[in-house]
Design a protein around this motif. Structure first.
Motif, PDB file in Angstrom:
ATOM      1  N   ARG A 325      -7.918  37.885   5.973  1.00 45.51           N
ATOM      2  CA  ARG A 325      -7.005  36.935   6.593  1.00 45.51           C
ATOM      3  C   ARG A 325      -6.469  35.928   5.575  1.00 45.51           C
ATOM      4  N   ARG A 326      -7.282  35.524   4.625  1.00 49.69           N
ATOM      5  CA  ARG A 326      -6.881  34.517   3.643  1.00 49.69           C
ATOM      6  C   ARG A 326      -6.039  35.082   2.513  1.00 49.69           C
ATOM      7  N   GLY A 327      -5.953  36.389   2.402  1.00 46.25           N
ATOM      8  CA  GLY A 327      -5.144  36.989   1.343  1.00 46.25           C
ATOM      9  C   GLY A 327      -3.654  36.795   1.589  1.00 46.25           C
ATOM     10  N   PHE A 328      -2.863  37.086   0.566  1.00 47.31           N
ATOM     11  CA  PHE A 328      -1.407  36.962   0.678  1.00 47.31           C
ATOM     12  C   PHE A 328      -0.767  37.589  -0.546  1.00 47.31           C
ATOM     13  N   PHE A 329       0.556  37.726  -0.517  1.00 45.38           N
ATOM     14  CA  PHE A 329       1.303  38.058  -1.727  1.00 45.38           C
ATOM     15  C   PHE A 329       2.673  37.401  -1.665  1.00 45.38           C
ATOM     16  N   ARG A 346      13.225  37.268  -2.146  1.00 45.95           N
ATOM     17  CA  ARG A 346      11.830  36.820  -2.039  1.00 45.95           C
ATOM     18  C   ARG A 346      11.146  37.622  -0.952  1.00 45.95           C
ATOM     19  N   VAL A 347      10.030  38.234  -1.325  1.00 49.54           N
ATOM     20  CA  VAL A 347       9.252  39.061  -0.397  1.00 49.54           C
ATOM     21  C   VAL A 347       7.843  38.493  -0.337  1.00 49.54           C
ATOM     22  N   SER A 348       7.337  38.267   0.860  1.00 52.57           N
ATOM     23  CA  SER A 348       5.988  37.711   0.980  1.00 52.57           C
ATOM     24  C   SER A 348       5.388  38.090   2.325  1.00 52.57           C
ATOM     25  N   ALA A 349       4.065  37.964   2.391  1.00 53.46           N
ATOM     26  CA  ALA A 349       3.357  38.191   3.651  1.00 53.46           C
ATOM     27  C   ALA A 349       1.981  37.569   3.542  1.00 53.46           C
ATOM     28  N   GLN A 350       1.445  37.154   4.663  1.00 52.46           N
ATOM     29  CA  GLN A 350       0.082  36.667   4.750  1.00 52.46           C
ATOM     30  C   GLN A 350      -0.833  37.853   5.018  1.00 52.46           C
ATOM     31  N   GLY A 351      -2.030  37.828   4.424  1.00 50.65           N
ATOM     32  CA  GLY A 351      -2.980  38.916   4.606  1.00 50.65           C
ATOM     33  C   GLY A 351      -3.205  39.670   3.316  1.00 50.65           C
ATOM     34  N   ASP A 352      -4.428  40.079   3.076  1.00 50.63           N
ATOM     35  CA  ASP A 352      -4.771  40.816   1.869  1.00 50.63           C
ATOM     36  C   ASP A 352      -3.795  41.978   1.678  1.00 50.63           C
ATOM     37  N   GLY A 363       1.496  50.637   9.971  1.00 55.25           N
ATOM     38  CA  GLY A 363       1.652  50.654  11.413  1.00 55.25           C
ATOM     39  C   GLY A 363       3.105  50.521  11.836  1.00 55.25           C
ATOM     40  N   GLU A 364       3.840  49.603  11.206  1.00 60.10           N
ATOM     41  CA  GLU A 364       5.253  49.419  11.569  1.00 60.10           C
ATOM     42  C   GLU A 364       6.099  50.615  11.135  1.00 60.10           C
ATOM     43  N   THR A 365       5.727  51.269  10.042  1.00 60.01           N
ATOM     44  CA  THR A 365       6.421  52.504   9.655  1.00 60.01           C
ATOM     45  C   THR A 365       6.259  53.560  10.743  1.00 60.01           C
ATOM     46  N   GLY A 366       5.031  53.717  11.226  1.00 59.87           N
ATOM     47  CA  GLY A 366       4.798  54.686  12.291  1.00 59.87           C
ATOM     48  C   GLY A 366       5.542  54.353  13.564  1.00 59.87           C
ATOM     49  N   VAL A 392      15.708  49.327   9.271  1.00 59.82           N
ATOM     50  CA  VAL A 392      14.966  49.296  10.536  1.00 59.82           C
ATOM     51  C   VAL A 392      13.548  48.812  10.283  1.00 59.82           C
ATOM     52  N   LEU A 393      12.926  49.281   9.218  1.00 63.02           N
ATOM     53  CA  LEU A 393      11.578  48.844   8.873  1.00 63.02           C
ATOM     54  C   LEU A 393      11.590  47.404   8.377  1.00 63.02           C
ATOM     55  N   THR A 394      12.578  47.037   7.581  1.00 63.16           N
ATOM     56  CA  THR A 394      12.671  45.649   7.122  1.00 63.16           C
ATOM     57  C   THR A 394      12.719  44.700   8.313  1.00 63.16           C
ATOM     58  N   ASP A 395      13.542  45.015   9.301  1.00 64.35           N
ATOM     59  CA  ASP A 395      13.645  44.168  10.485  1.00 64.35           C
ATOM     60  C   ASP A 395      12.321  44.108  11.242  1.00 64.35           C
ATOM     61  N   ARG A 396      11.644  45.236  11.345  1.00 61.33           N
ATOM     62  CA  ARG A 396      10.345  45.252  12.031  1.00 61.33           C
ATOM     63  C   ARG A 396       9.339  44.362  11.312  1.00 61.33           C
ATOM     64  N   LEU A 397       9.297  44.441   9.984  1.00 57.46           N
ATOM     65  CA  LEU A 397       8.344  43.643   9.229  1.00 57.46           C
ATOM     66  C   LEU A 397       8.682  42.157   9.315  1.00 57.46           C
ATOM     67  N   ARG A 398       9.949  41.828   9.274  1.00 57.98           N
ATOM     68  CA  ARG A 398      10.339  40.422   9.464  1.00 57.98           C
ATOM     69  C   ARG A 398       9.843  39.907  10.816  1.00 57.98           C
ATOM     70  N   ALA A 399       9.927  40.741  11.830  1.00 60.94           N
ATOM     71  CA  ALA A 399       9.539  40.325  13.178  1.00 60.94           C
ATOM     72  C   ALA A 399       8.048  40.024  13.288  1.00 60.94           C
ATOM     73  N   VAL A 400       7.225  40.568  12.377  1.00 56.79           N
ATOM     74  CA  VAL A 400       5.781  40.297  12.421  1.00 56.79           C
ATOM     75  C   VAL A 400       5.352  39.356  11.305  1.00 56.79           C
ATOM     76  N   GLY A 401       6.319  38.662  10.679  1.00 52.78           N
ATOM     77  CA  GLY A 401       5.978  37.602   9.744  1.00 52.78           C
ATOM     78  C   GLY A 401       6.188  37.886   8.285  1.00 52.78           C
ATOM     79  N   HIS A 402       6.582  39.107   7.909  1.00 56.79           N
ATOM     80  CA  HIS A 402       6.875  39.384   6.508  1.00 56.79           C
ATOM     81  C   HIS A 402       8.250  38.814   6.169  1.00 56.79           C
TER      82      HIS A 402
END
Length: 410
Positions: A325-329, A346-352, A363-366, A392-402
């Protein structure tokens, strides 16, 4: 894919560490009515994983299939519209499943970071998958979604601005907290063994266009060797080689080729890990570079490999939930276009990155392959995240916080 199948999505390898994380993620976010199954070698272990998932997954069926049993893999592929797999090392265990999905017209996504495996699937199954309509999507995790979708986002912003094509483009990992999975380390060991023993495979691994659909059609842009030493960027930050660049850069160049060189015929791409600015940044970059060199040398030499094997994570191992949970990039991609304008993504996300964020990306790819087929690029074969799923995947990832945020630099 129009025929009705028993499942919409099957997660193969659900009893492994990242597989279980992906199962948990799907159980939380998949819409009601999506028919998901868990697959692996042991029904008892699959049922134990299922018992620990949120209530939405308690009715998911389990499917027994072994990576070495072609008949079971054929039945698995024929039963579903999409297969996600976390079963590696892929060079040793993955090719039969790719073949089964290619023959059945079943979409497929994995977490491989093995260039030689990807080259093998292209040579063996690309034509079959194009004929059947299957999208075979490799590197659907931290290898190589941030790189591939980040460059795609730059390309689309540059095209929309009428700023020409992408020229010199760089990715810099600005900050990250997390580790490489045991599966990644195991794949690295296997690739090193093959490269040492087989000159032809070594040539493919070292070729910057080793995943190109047509090597002879690639532009001659001079040497594009993977960075091996400390360098200093135009922004003053000291940079070290990035371990995953040898994978990501090949994937991004394959995307450019599959898109008809839409990024540009003078598109040059490299990746780095930032050490920071000033003397401390130089020291950090030097330590990282030395450590990476020592790791590669140690894994290539028998006695030191045995010592490293005692301390490096094994496949199926991973950090605690708190550490994940504390990881990120945080990543920055910059390009100078053929018209001289500069853009930054700029690309980032919370989580290892190697665990939590990767489970989200896979999961979002699937889910995109299962739910958004009408909006996906009209393309089949052995593909990349950018060419198979794209925005389509970029939009999905944005929707979950990426974050994928493109701006033009003044």
């Amino acid at each position: 894919m129009t025929e009705r199948r028993e499942h919409d999505l099957v997660l193969f390898g659900a009893t492994g560490f990242v597989g279980a994380l992906t199962a948990e993620y799907l159980a939380r976010v998949a819409p009601d009515g999506l028919r998901i199954a868990l697959a692996g070698r042991s029904a008892a272990k699959l049922e134990a994983v299922r018992a620990g998932l949120p209530d939405a997954a308690r009715s998911w069926p389990v499917v027994v299939a072994d990576s070495g049993d072609e008949a079971q893999l054929d039945a698995l592929a024929a039963s579903t519209r999409v297969v996600l797999t976390t079963v590696g090392p892929y060079a040793r265990l993955g090719l039969p499943l790719v073949g089964a999905c290619a023959r059945a017209g079943t979409h497929y996504a994995d977490l491989t970071g093995e260039v030689l495996f990807m080259r093998a699937t292209i040579d063996a199954w690309d034509a079959t998958a194009r004929e059947s309509g299957a999208r075979i999507v490799h590197t659907a995790g931290f290898d190589s979604i941030p790189s591939d979708l980040g460059v795609l986002a730059l390309h689309e912003a540059v095209a929309a601005a009428g700023a020409g094509e992408l020229g010199d483009t760089e990715l810099v990992v600005v900050a990250t907290k997390g580790g490489f999975s045991g599966g990644t380390i195991d794949s690295l060991r296997g690739q090193l063994d093959v490269v040492r023993a087989d000159r032809d495979q070594r040539r493919i691994a070292l070729d910057p266009y080793g995943l190109s659909p047509d090597r002879e059609a690639e532009p001659d842009l001079g040497p594009q060797h993977d960075p091996r030493s400390v360098t200093r960027g135009a922004d003053g930050r000291w940079r070290a080689p990035f371990l995953m660049s040898t994978i990501n850069t090949r994937v991004v160049r394959r995307s450019n080729a599959l898109l008809g060189h839409a990024y540009g015929r003078t598109f040059r791409y490299q990746e780095y890990l930032s050490g920071g600015r000033g003397p401390r940044g130089a020291v950090t970059a030097g330590v990282v570079t030395g450590g990476l060199g020592a790791l590669m040398a140690g894994l290539a030499f028998g006695p030191t490999r045995k010592l490293l094997d005692r301390v490096l994570p094994d496949p199926g191992e991973g950090p605690s939930e708190e550490l994940r949970r504390r990881g990120f990039f945080r990543i920055e991609l910059t390009t100078t276009t053929t018209s001289g304008r500069r853009f930054r993504c700029r690309v980032s996300a919370q989580g290892d990155p190697g665990y939590q964020a990767t489970a989200e990306m896979l999961g979002e790819t699937g889910l995109a392959l299962a739910l958004d087929e009408e909006r996906l690029p009209d393309r089949a074969g052995v593909l990349t995240p950018a060419t198979a799923v794209g925005t389509v995947l970029t939009d999905r990832l944005r929707a979950v916080g990426h974050v994928y945020d493109v701006t033009e630099e003044s």
